[in-house]
Design a protein around this motif. Structure first.
Motif, PDB file in Angstrom:
ATOM      1  N   GLN A   1      14.982  -9.628 -10.098  1.00 39.36           N
ATOM      2  CA  GLN A   1      13.571  -9.486 -10.866  1.00 39.36           C
ATOM      3  C   GLN A   1      12.826  -9.634  -9.715  1.00 39.36           C
ATOM      4  O   GLN A   1      10.953  -9.405 -10.073  1.00 39.36           O
ATOM      5  N   ARG A   2      13.266 -10.777  -8.810  1.00 39.85           N
ATOM      6  CA  ARG A   2      12.263 -10.183  -7.848  1.00 39.85           C
ATOM      7  C   ARG A   2      11.090  -9.126  -7.256  1.00 39.85           C
ATOM      8  O   ARG A   2      10.134  -8.927  -6.986  1.00 39.85           O
ATOM      9  N   THR A   3      12.379  -7.953  -6.653  1.00 40.86           N
ATOM     10  CA  THR A   3      11.937  -6.901  -6.101  1.00 40.86           C
ATOM     11  C   THR A   3      10.851  -5.954  -7.819  1.00 40.86           C
ATOM     12  O   THR A   3      10.377  -5.078  -7.113  1.00 40.86           O
ATOM     13  N   GLN A   4      11.707  -6.744  -9.066  1.00 44.74           N
ATOM     14  CA  GLN A   4      10.519  -5.865  -9.324  1.00 44.74           C
ATOM     15  C   GLN A   4       9.688  -5.776 -10.079  1.00 44.74           C
ATOM     16  O   GLN A   4       8.822  -5.542 -10.200  1.00 44.74           O
TER      17      GLN A   4
ATOM     18  N   THR B   1       3.639  -5.707  -9.610  1.00 48.29           N
ATOM     19  CA  THR B   1       2.654  -6.003  -9.236  1.00 48.29           C
ATOM     20  C   THR B   1       1.392  -4.986  -8.142  1.00 48.29           C
ATOM     21  O   THR B   1       0.772  -4.557  -8.675  1.00 48.29           O
ATOM     22  N   ALA B   2       2.182  -4.190  -7.569  1.00 47.40           N
ATOM     23  CA  ALA B   2       1.811  -3.353  -6.835  1.00 47.40           C
ATOM     24  C   ALA B   2       1.656  -2.003  -7.081  1.00 47.40           C
ATOM     25  O   ALA B   2       0.143  -1.481  -7.330  1.00 47.40           O
ATOM     26  N   THR B   3       1.840  -1.963  -8.431  1.00 44.73           N
ATOM     27  CA  THR B   3       2.609   0.189  -8.318  1.00 44.73           C
ATOM     28  C   THR B   3       1.774  -0.260  -9.934  1.00 44.73           C
ATOM     29  O   THR B   3       1.648   0.514 -10.426  1.00 44.73           O
TER      30      THR B   3
ATOM     31  N   ASP C   1       1.480  -0.593  -0.090  1.00 44.76           N
ATOM     32  CA  ASP C   1       0.114   0.018   0.139  1.00 44.76           C
ATOM     33  C   ASP C   1       1.032   1.418   0.407  1.00 44.76           C
ATOM     34  O   ASP C   1       0.694   2.582  -0.642  1.00 44.76           O
ATOM     35  N   LEU C   2       2.071   1.142   1.262  1.00 47.92           N
ATOM     36  CA  LEU C   2       2.821   2.113   0.307  1.00 47.92           C
ATOM     37  C   LEU C   2       3.827   2.577  -0.449  1.00 47.92           C
ATOM     38  O   LEU C   2       3.681   3.589  -1.062  1.00 47.92           O
TER      39      LEU C   2
ATOM     40  N   ALA D   1       0.825   7.262  -6.681  1.00 53.65           N
ATOM     41  CA  ALA D   1       0.465   8.225  -6.832  1.00 53.65           C
ATOM     42  C   ALA D   1       0.964   9.347  -6.182  1.00 53.65           C
ATOM     43  O   ALA D   1       0.476  11.022  -6.476  1.00 53.65           O
ATOM     44  N   GLU D   2       2.284   9.966  -5.148  1.00 51.78           N
ATOM     45  CA  GLU D   2       2.393  10.849  -4.910  1.00 51.78           C
ATOM     46  C   GLU D   2       3.761  12.283  -5.351  1.00 51.78           C
ATOM     47  O   GLU D   2       3.755  12.414  -5.040  1.00 51.78           O
TER      48      GLU D   2
END
Length: 464
Positions: free
Chosen positions: A355-358, A363-365, A320-321, A327-328
């Protein structure tokens, strides 16, 4: 001059690092046999990170904070301290290791069960001390009904269960281990969890049951063989581990430790022309963490942008962060999945870390990072190759905000403002409370001096 001294002399501003001398590479422990749970799906989940990087040592250790399981958080903190304290003591001698290496400790975690009133957390600590070191594995279990933390041996039904398991493990490992070291002593079984097929995975730290062979040693026991050896809690743990989707019931979650409500302030303009404006880029490593939401509030109130180099394990918990950061108007960079020194890993291992962090960020953003900051800015030919293949640019810094002795936000702000120049890239950490609390002072004073706070990608080419 060692590679580390050269990095320090250059201010650690690297945009494609020279390859260090070849060195021995140890395999990353294989956790694929253990079922893991998506920690990001646990409501109110948080993480705690302890880290330090200086000329004597590098360490990074994290653990989760599960709502309603405060005793487990305290036990995990103690478990990490039990590895950090002797590592720090062993590295007080500032003499460099052969090749200019810096000793490293890395502590990472995974959630192996989270259902009902049972949770299980696996800790893996990797130590590199030149010729010595290894990996240490431990799994702690939480009984929410009794509000107590249990070691892995508690999954067995007392002496009978331990003796039975010891016999099964000796049979499964055969010549891969010294049978005299696999006993019914509870201390012999520090890490036990379960796999996707319902089997019990019993794993050992390096140099314990196979002292002459580094690397993970594990035995898988089928359910029909181990079921009769379980304690009452062991049966509950087995059943909880069989649920991949978290359904913890440990009491009402407290107020979210990483509340993400935006301030309502519109984000700053999309980009700043830093060939005309006096620009400074604040960058924050190692998060997200418990101080990131407040830091975002402070930046939003001042309409300032920053770049966050996230650790994938933390980012998965705080998705969520990540969405709020985008967004900001902030930029998200890649700081590897578990904060390992990537220059010590093979190309396959580096690719996995990056790659896992990518994937977590995408996925989140909806977008993947274009910047990579290898932990400790330790790079290699393998890291450079992976960066090219993934289309990300290695990015360092030229102003470190946190002196080893700075714990005062005012002192940190003074250090940054005094040393800031146009196109400075400032290294900070949003998992460090003092560093996060210094941000309002830094932004206000830099703005008063005529600077604009931007993301790294807004700086002129070659600055980052």
């Amino acid at each position: 001059m060692s590679r580390w001294a050269a990095v320090a002399a250059a201010g650690s501003l690297l945009a494609g690092c020279a390859a260090p001398a070849a060195r021995q590479v140890r395999p990353v422990s294989d956790a694929s046999g253990m079922r893991t749970v998506d920690a990001g799906a646990v409501p109110g989940m948080g993480t705690v990170t302890r880290s330090r990087a200086d000329g004597r040592r590098h360490y990074f250790a994290a653990y989760p904070e599960i709502p309603g399981a405060r005793p487990l958080s305290a036990a995990l903190a103690r478990a990490q301290d039990e590895r950090i304290a002797p590592f720090v003591a062993a590295t007080e001698d500032a003499r460099p290791l052969p090749g200019g290496d810096v000793p490293e400790l890395n502590g990472r975690w995974s959630l192996v069960a989270a259902d009902g009133d049972v949770a299980g957390v696996r800790l893996v600590t990797t130590e590199f001390l030149g010729a010595s070191g290894g990996e240490y594995r431990r799994t702690l279990w939480y009984d929410g009904a009794a509000r107590r933390v249990l070691g892995s041996a508690a999954l067995l039904d007392g002496a009978r269960g331990l003796a039975g398991l010891a016999g099964l493990v000796r049979a499964r490992l055969g010549t891969r281990a010294d049978p005299s070291r696999i006993t019914a002593d509870p201390r012999a079984f520090g890490s036990i969890a379960f796999n996707d097929a319902g089997g019990m995975v019993v794993e050992f730290s390096d140099h314990t049951v196979a002292p002459g062979a580094p690397g993970r040693v594990a035995a898988v026991i089928e359910r029909g063989a181990y079921d009769r050896l379980l304690s009452r809690f062991g049966r509950r743990a087995r059943d909880a581990a069989g649920h991949r989707h978290p359904g913890l019931r440990l009491g009402a979650p407290p107020a979210a430790p990483h509340a993400v409500a935006a301030t309502g302030t519109p984000p700053p303009a999309a980009r700043t022309d830093c060939t005309k404006a006096r620009c400074v880029a604040l960058t924050f490593d190692d998060g997200p963490g418990p101080y990131t939401a407040r830091l975002l509030d402070d930046l939003a109130a001042r309409r300032a942008r920053a770049t966050f180099f996230v650790v994938g394990d933390n980012a998965r918990v705080y998705q969520d962060l990540l969405r709020r950061q985008v967004a900001e108007g902030h930029e998200i960079g890649n700081h590897a999945q578990s904060h390992r020194d990537l220059s010590r890993l093979t190309a396959v291992q580096v690719n996995s870390e990056v790659q896992r962090t990518q994937d977590v960020v995408r996925t989140a953003t909806g977008r993947a990072p274009v910047l990579l900051r290898p932990p400790y800015m330790a790079s290699s030919e393998a890291v450079a190759g992976v960066a090219r293949s993934l289309g990300v640019r290695q990015t360092g810094w030229n102003l470190d905000a946190l002196d080893a002795h700075d714990r005062d936000p005012a002192a940190i702000a003074d250090r940054v403002v005094r040393r800031a120049r146009p196109d400075s890239i400032v290294l900070m950490h949003d998992v460090n409370e003092a560093s996060a609390r210094a941000v309002p002072r830094i932004v206000d004073r830099l703005a008063a001096a005529g600077y604009t706070l931007v993301t790294v990608s807004e700086l002129p080419p070659g600055r980052g």
